[in-house]
Design a protein around this motif. Sequence first.
Motif, PDB file in Angstrom:
ATOM      1  N   ASN A  79       0.821  -1.192   0.017  1.00 13.44           N
ATOM      2  CA  ASN A  79      -0.130  -0.060  -0.065  1.00 13.44           C
ATOM      3  C   ASN A  79       1.010   1.273   0.018  1.00 13.44           C
ATOM      4  OD1 ASN A  79      -2.241   1.351  -0.130  1.00 13.44           O
ATOM      5  ND2 ASN A  79      -2.762   1.656   2.078  1.00 13.44           N
ATOM      6  N   THR A  81       2.102   4.766  -1.558  1.00  5.52           N
ATOM      7  CA  THR A  81       1.419   6.063  -2.429  1.00  5.52           C
ATOM      8  C   THR A  81       2.713   6.994  -2.585  1.00  5.52           C
ATOM      9  OG1 THR A  81      -0.777   5.829  -1.729  1.00  5.52           O
ATOM     10  CG2 THR A  81       0.145   8.116  -2.557  1.00  5.52           C
ATOM     11  N   ASN A 107      10.293   6.955  -0.912  1.00  9.41           N
ATOM     12  CA  ASN A 107       9.566   6.186  -0.409  1.00  9.41           C
ATOM     13  C   ASN A 107      10.327   5.017   0.258  1.00  9.41           C
ATOM     14  OD1 ASN A 107       7.681   3.722   0.263  1.00  9.41           O
ATOM     15  ND2 ASN A 107       6.208   5.493  -0.207  1.00  9.41           N
ATOM     16  N   ASN A 159      -0.391  12.444  -7.593  1.00 10.70           N
ATOM     17  CA  ASN A 159       0.311  11.436  -6.758  1.00 10.70           C
ATOM     18  C   ASN A 159       0.014   9.875  -7.283  1.00 10.70           C
ATOM     19  OD1 ASN A 159       1.350  13.543  -5.214  1.00 10.70           O
ATOM     20  ND2 ASN A 159      -0.658  13.349  -3.603  1.00 10.70           N
ATOM     21  N   ASN A 161      -0.660   5.736  -6.531  1.00 12.06           N
ATOM     22  CA  ASN A 161      -0.663   4.449  -5.583  1.00 12.06           C
ATOM     23  C   ASN A 161      -0.184   3.438  -6.171  1.00 12.06           C
ATOM     24  OD1 ASN A 161      -1.770   1.980  -4.434  1.00 12.06           O
ATOM     25  ND2 ASN A 161      -2.348   3.596  -2.788  1.00 12.06           N
TER      26      ASN A 161
END
Length: 184
Positions: A79, A81, A107, A159, A161
């Motif tokens: 999960n 994003t 990330n 953005n 996901n």
Amino acid sequence: MSNKNNWLSFMLSKKNRNIMNEINKQINNKTNSLDIIDHNLIHMTCVFLGKLLQGQKKEILVNINNIILDYIEKLRNMNITLIFYRFDYLPFDKPNKKLLIAIYKENKKLKSWNYDFRIELNKLGVCSYTTDDFMPHFTIGKIKNLFSITELNKLSYPNININNLYLDGVKNKYILLSLIHISE
């Protein structure tokens, strides 16, 4: 086998590629300085393989595909994003800029996943680099004339996901063998 480079990329759905293509067109209208990427080719490179797949035996390619499928499963449960960060030119370290890219914030989960993925591919001899310098980005287009990145950074980019992405060539457990071009 082709003498072209190979890479594994995250792809967007057709709907999302169309959305990004519209944004790319708006950017080009503001700058009038790009050859924007074809919307069917909008992707985020995950692992650059170069020409290391050339001449690989079928057993190695099957092992590569199994690693890819394993890492896709790991990714599905993360999960992640990605948050848009800024626009910039590539290459960073040379005066002759060739591409405009949309860069996403680092990330840590995705960076770690990407690093582990490259290590596994490296064990099979098909990924020559094992650094953890993954920088998520989309190429917007080739630059015809330089323009102000400062002005461009007043704009935004979507953005993303990661659960809405799939690894190119691997949909619904479709094996990547056609992309890899098995040599008998």
